[in-house]
Design an enzyme around this catalytic site. Structure first.
Site, PDB file in Angstrom:
ATOM      1  N   SER A 143       0.839  -1.205   0.000  1.00  0.00           N
ATOM      2  CA  SER A 143       0.000   0.000   0.000  1.00  0.00           C
ATOM      3  C   SER A 143       0.874   1.256   0.000  1.00  0.00           C
ATOM      4  CB  SER A 143      -0.952  -0.045   1.197  1.00  0.00           C
ATOM      5  OG  SER A 143      -1.947   0.933   1.108  1.00  0.00           O
ATOM      6  N   ASP A 182     -10.445  -3.559  -5.199  1.00  0.00           N
ATOM      7  CA  ASP A 182      -9.885  -2.792  -4.085  1.00  0.00           C
ATOM      8  C   ASP A 182     -10.714  -1.526  -3.895  1.00  0.00           C
ATOM      9  OD1 ASP A 182      -8.398  -1.193  -2.342  1.00  0.00           O
ATOM     10  OD2 ASP A 182      -6.474  -1.838  -3.170  1.00  0.00           O
ATOM     11  N   HIS A 232      -8.313  -4.754  -0.529  1.00  0.00           N
ATOM     12  CA  HIS A 232      -7.081  -4.026  -0.228  1.00  0.00           C
ATOM     13  C   HIS A 232      -6.258  -4.825   0.771  1.00  0.00           C
ATOM     14  CE1 HIS A 232      -4.573  -0.431  -0.219  1.00  0.00           C
ATOM     15  NE2 HIS A 232      -4.437  -0.604   1.086  1.00  0.00           N
TER      16      HIS A 232
END
EC number: 3.1.1.23
Length: 444
Positions: A223, A358, A389
Site C-alpha cells: 500500500s 480494491d 485491499h
C-alpha cells in the site's frame, strides 16, 4: 312452515362454508410473502457478496522477453486462478474489512531484534530484523527489506505472517516501523512518517548493506509502503545497487490523481477515507506533545484545532503532514511525494500487484502500472479480479487459510528472481532482458 332450528342450521352451515373457503387462502398468501422475502434476501446477498463473479488468473501485462517468460514459468501462481473463499471472498469490502480487523488467521510470532537509527534531523528510525530459518534455495544471502502500509509496523498480523513465511524460505527480513506508528516508541523530533518520505527506509537499507556486505536485496512495499519503495528506487540509481527486484502490492501510484476519487462515495471510498483519517488523527494526537510542543517550529495551535475537525486524509495532509517537509500546498506535496514521477527510473525487475475490487484504489489509477508494463521490459503488472485491499485471502468456503495468495506470490516471485540471477545467460545483464538480445552462442 320453517322452524327456527332449521334456519339456524342453514345459517350455521353457510358460515361454516364461508370459513372453510377463506381459511386455506391465508397460509398461501403468507407463504408467498415468505418466499418473496427469502428471494429478496438471497438477491441482496448474491449482489453484495458478488457470488456470481467468476474466478480467474490475474490479468498480466508484460513484454515478451526472456526474463518475463522465465518468471511466469518459475512462478506459476501468477498464471493460475486465484480462488478466494466461496461465501465472502469475492467481496472486496469484506476482504478489506477482514484484513483491517483481523489482519491474518493464526498469525505467527516471529522473533526479531529491534534496531534504532538516529537521523540527521533528530528523529530516530526503527526497524525489526528477522534472521532466516532455513537456507535460501539459491544458496545466496538474500534480505527482504519491507515497508508496511499507512501507520503500520512489524507487529501487524499481515506483516508477521509474511515475515514468518519468508524466513522459512531462507530470507532475512528487515521491516521498517513507520515513524510514530509504534505505540510504545516515542518520537525524538517533531516529525513523523509521511506519504512519500524515503529517509527512514533509506537508512534501514543502508544499515543492511553495511552490516551484510554480501547480501542481495528484495524490496517489498505494501500500500503506502509500495509508493515509498518505488519512489526510493527511482530517486537515485545508486539505490538500486545490490537490489535483485522490487514488489509493490495495492498502492495507488499518484496521490494527486487519487485525491478526487477518495472523496467519492463510489465503493464507499469516502467512508474508508474517514476511517483512515480517524486512525491517523489518533496516531498524531498520541505524539502531540512532541509535534505541537515548544520545540516544534512547523506546527501552531491552529493546526491542532484543524486536526480535531478533519474528516479526510486530505485535510490532515494539508494541515499537518505536508508541513513536516515544508511543502507550500497540498498539490505540491502530492506531486513531489508520489512514485508516479520516479517509477520509470527503476531498472531492476519490478512486480506491481493490484486488485480489481480494491475499494481504496480507483480503477482509473491502474492505467499507471499498466502503461509502465507496456513500455518497460523489466515490469510485470498483475491485476486480480478479487482480493480487496491487502486481503487476497484463500480458503474453501468460509474460513480463510493462514497464508494468503499475496504472501505466496511475493515469495514465489522472489524465488524465481533468485533462480534467474543464478542461471541466467551470461549475455543477459540486469537491465537488458529483451528476448531479442542474442548471446554469443546464438541462444536467446
Amino acid at each position: 312452515m320453517v322452524s327456527g332450528n332449521h334456519v339456524d342450521r342453514c345459517i350455521s352451515s353457510q358460515l361454516k362454508i364461508e370459513v372453510y373457503t377463506v381459511a386455506p387462502e391465508m397460509p398461501a398468501m403468507f407463504d408467498g410473502m415468505k418466499l418473496a422475502a427469502v428471494a429478496t434476501v438471497l438477491y441482496v446477498i448474491v449482489r453484495c457478496l458478488n457470488l456470481k463473479s467468476p474466478t480467474a488468473p490475474p490479468d498480466l501485462t508484460y513484454q515478451d522477453t526472456t526474463l518475463s517468460h522465465f518468471l511466469l514459468k518459475s512462478c506459476p501462481i501468477l498464471t493460475k486462478e486465484y480462488i478466494p473463499p466461496l461465501l465472502w471472498g469475492k467481496s472486496g469490502h469484506l476482504q478489506t474489512a477482514l484484513y483491517g480487523k483481523l489482519g491474518r488467521v493464526s498469525s505467527p510470532h516471529p522473533f526479531g531484534l529491534r534496531k534504532y537509527l538516529p537521523m540527521q534531523d533528530g528523529a530516530t528510525a526503527t526497524f525489526d530484523l528477522f534472521e532466516p530459518l532455513a537456507d535460501n534455495q539459491s544458496g545466496e544471502d538474500v534480505t527482504m527489506v519491507i515497508c508496511p502500509g499507512i501507520g503500520n509496523h512489524s507487529e501487524k498480523h499481515y506483516i508477521r505472517t509474511f515475515v514468518d513465511h519468508s524466513q522459512k524460505q531462507g530470507y532475512r527480513c528487515a521491516v521498517l516501523n513507520h515513524l510514530g506508528a509504534l505505540p510504545n516508541i516515542e518520537l525524538t523530533s517533531p516529525r513523523m512518517f509521511t506519504y512519500g518520505c524515503t529517509w527512514e527506509f533509506a537508512a534501514m537499507v543502508g544499515f543492511i548493506k553495511k552490516t551484510y556486505p554480501q547480501t542481495k536485496l528484495i524490496v517489498v512495499g505494501f500500500s503506502l509502503g509500495g509508493n515509498i519503495v518505488c519512489k526510493f528506487l527511482g530517486e537515485n540509481r545508486t539505490n538500486q545497487e545490490r537490489v535483485l527486484c522490487c514488489v509493490s502490492v495495492c498502492q495507488g501510484y499518484s496521490a494527486l490523481r487519487a485525491q478526487e476519487t477518495f472523496l467519492q462515495w463510489d465503493q464507499c471510498r469516502r467512508f474508508y477515507n474517514f476511517l483512515m483519517a480517524d486512525n491517523m488523527k489518533k496516531i498524531i494526537l498520541s505524539h502531540r506533545g512532541v509535534l505541537f510542543g515548544v520545540g516544534s517550529t512547523k506546527m501552531v495551535d491552529a493546526d491542532l484545532s484543524r486536526l480535531y475537525t478533519a474528516t479526510s486524509l486530505m485535510q490532515i495532509d494539508d494541515n499537518i503532514m505536508r508541513k513536516f517537509h515544508g511543502h507550500n500546498s497540498l498539490k505540491e506535496y502530492y506531486e513531489k511525494e508520489s512514485c508516479v514521477h520516479y517509477i520509470h527510473n527503476i531498472n531492476v525487475p519490478l512486480l506491481l500487484v493490484n486488485s480489481g475490487d480494491d475499494p481504496l484504489v480507483h480503477n482509473s489509477l491502474l492505467t499507471i502500472p499498466r502503461t509502465l508494463a507496456e513500455k518497460k521490459e523489466n515490469v510485470v503488472f498483475a491485476l486480480t479480479l478479487h482480493g480487496g485491499h491487502l486481503g487476497f485471502f484463500e480458503g474453501a468456503v468460509l474460513f480463510p487459510q493462514p497464508l494468503t495468495w499475496m504472501d505466496k506470490v511475493i515469495v514465489g516471485y522472489a524465488n524465481a528472481i533468485c533462480q534467474w540471477e543464478k542461471q541466467k545467460p551470461p549475455c543477459l545483464s540486469q537491465g537488458a532482458h529483451s528476448s531479442e538480445t542474442k548471446c554469443q552462442d546464438g541462444k536467446a
